[in-house]
Design a protein around this motif. Sequence first.
Motif, PDB file in Angstrom:
ATOM      1  N   THR A 128       0.833  -1.207   0.000  1.00  0.00           N
ATOM      2  CA  THR A 128       0.000   0.000   0.000  1.00  0.00           C
ATOM      3  C   THR A 128       0.869   1.260   0.000  1.00  0.00           C
ATOM      4  N   CYS A 186       1.625   2.029  -3.410  1.00  0.00           N
ATOM      5  CA  CYS A 186       0.506   2.707  -4.078  1.00  0.00           C
ATOM      6  C   CYS A 186       0.680   4.223  -3.994  1.00  0.00           C
ATOM      7  N   VAL A 205      -9.043  -4.900  -3.845  1.00  0.00           N
ATOM      8  CA  VAL A 205      -7.913  -5.485  -4.574  1.00  0.00           C
ATOM      9  C   VAL A 205      -8.113  -5.498  -6.088  1.00  0.00           C
ATOM     10  N   ARG A 235      -5.446  -3.613  -8.633  1.00  0.00           N
ATOM     11  CA  ARG A 235      -4.730  -4.317  -9.703  1.00  0.00           C
ATOM     12  C   ARG A 235      -4.946  -3.629 -11.046  1.00  0.00           C
ATOM     13  N   PHE A 239      -0.174  -6.831  -6.040  1.00  0.00           N
ATOM     14  CA  PHE A 239      -1.549  -7.056  -5.592  1.00  0.00           C
ATOM     15  C   PHE A 239      -2.184  -8.292  -6.224  1.00  0.00           C
TER      16      PHE A 239
END
Length: 500
Positions: free
Chosen positions: A19, A22, A82, A86, A204
Motif C-alpha cells: 500500500t 501505491c 484489490v 490491480r 496485488f
Amino acid sequence: MMPAVTGVGRFHWMLAAATGMCSASVVVEIITPSYLLSPAAWATCDLRMDAGDRSLLGAIVFIGMLVGTHSWGVAADSWGRVPLLRFTLLADAAVAAVSSLLPDKRLFLAARFFNGFLAAAPTSTGMAYLGEFHAEASRAKAIIILGLFPGGATLVVAGLAYLILPMQLSWTLPWLDTPRRAPRPWRLFVLLNALTPLLTGLAFVWLPESPRFLLSAGRAERALDSLRTVYALNKVRALVTPVGQVTPTTPRGAQRLLAIWSQTVPLFRREHLRNTLLLCTVMFAVICGANGVLVWLPEIFGRMATFASLHPGQEASACEAILGLQQIAANASSASAAAGTLQTAQDCGGVLQDAMFINTGIIGVSNVLVGLLGVMVVNLIGKRNLLVGSLVVAGVCGGLMTQLRSPAALLALACGLVSLSTTCISGVVAVAVENYPTVLRATAVSLCILAGRAGSMTGSLLFGVLLETQCVAAFLSLGSLLAACGVLSLLLPRRGLYAR
C-alpha cells in the motif's frame, strides 16, 4: 477486529509495503512532470509547448486525479479493493509507458491526464484497504508508515532524473520529429518511472481481498477464506457481520449508474456531515501544500542556482531570484555575457542545475524522517494534535520562504512545508477511516482525497502563475491556508465512532 483475529505479523509488513508503493506510484506521476518543465530537459521544446502548455503540464495529472478520485472510491466500495488496485495500477503503468513515445503535445498531455485519472485510485483505496487490516491501536501508526513511501519516491525520482536527463541517446524512433529522430533522455526517464505502478500492480496479484469488505458485502465465507490465505495457522472458525452496518449487495447492471449517488449521499447526512466538511477542507489545504508546491520546487531551485551563478556572493530569497531573472530577461537586447548565460537557462539545451535534483532529493529524505517521527509520536499525542501542530508549523514555513535569503535556510523551510504536509495526508486519512463504517469508508476517503486533488490542482496552477507575477503573495497565501486549516483541525473528533 482484524489484529485480534489474526495477530499482527509478516503479512502486515508486506501489506504496508504494497500500500505504501501505491502512494509512491501516485507521487511518481506527480513529480515526473516537474523535471520536464525546465527547458534544459528538452521535453517542452520537443513537444513545442508554450508557457501555457507548461503550466498545464504541471497541473494535468492533478486534473485527472480530480476527475477520477471519487468514482474510484465508489467503485472500491462496490467491486472490492484489490481488483480495483490491480486494474488501475497496471493500466497506469501501460499509459505511462505509451506516453514516453508520443510525438505530439496534445497526445502527451492527454496521456498524462489519464495517468492522473488512473493514479487517483491507489491512494484512497490503498489507505482504506490498509486501515481495514488494523484495529484502533495500530491503525494510525500503520497509515503514517504508509506515508513514508512518498518521500522515498521523491528521492528515487530525483536520482533517476539526475542520472538520466543529462544522458546522450543514440538509438532512433522513426515517428519522432527531432534531429536524427533520436529520442531525448526525458523519454527514457518517463518510461522508467512506469516501473513503479507496474511492480506495485503485480504485487496485488498475490494479496487477498479485505475481509472487512467481504463481511460488509455479506460474504462471510469468502472473508474466512481471505483470512486463511493471510495466515495458514488461522484458528478463526466463524465471522459475524459487524453490528450496526448494513449488508450491501454488489451493484449489477443499471444499478451501477446509481452507485456514486447512493454511496455519496450518506456522507452528507446529519450523522456524517460535520466530519465530511471538516476533513475535506483540511485535506484541500494539506495536499495543496504537499503536492501543489512540490511540482514547482525543482524549477524554483533551478532558478535560484541560475541567479546565484549570475550574481556570485549575492544571496536572494526565492522571489528575489525569480524577479531578478525576469529583469535580466527584460533588459537583454544584445548578446551580452549576462544574456548569453540566461539563454542557457531559459532556452532549450544548456546545463540542468544540480540543485534541482539534490534539493528535491533532500526533501524526499526529510519526508521519510518526519514520517518516522510521526509514527513514534502519533499514539502519544493523538492524531488530531499531530494534525494541528504540523499544519501550523508548515504554514509558518511557507510564510518565511519569502523572507530568508540563505539557500540552506530556504531548503530547510521547503523541507518543513512539504514533509509536514505530506505526513498530515496520512493523519487526515487515519481520522477519516475511523469515522465512517466499512460500507462507506473507501467512498469517504476518496471524497477527502478528491478535495485534496482539488487543492493540488489549484495549488499547482495558481502557484505556477503567481510565481511569475505575485511571488510573495503565492507563498504567503499558501502559508496562511495551511495554518488556518491547522487551527480548524481542532474541531475534528479525538476518537472515531468506528475506530474498532
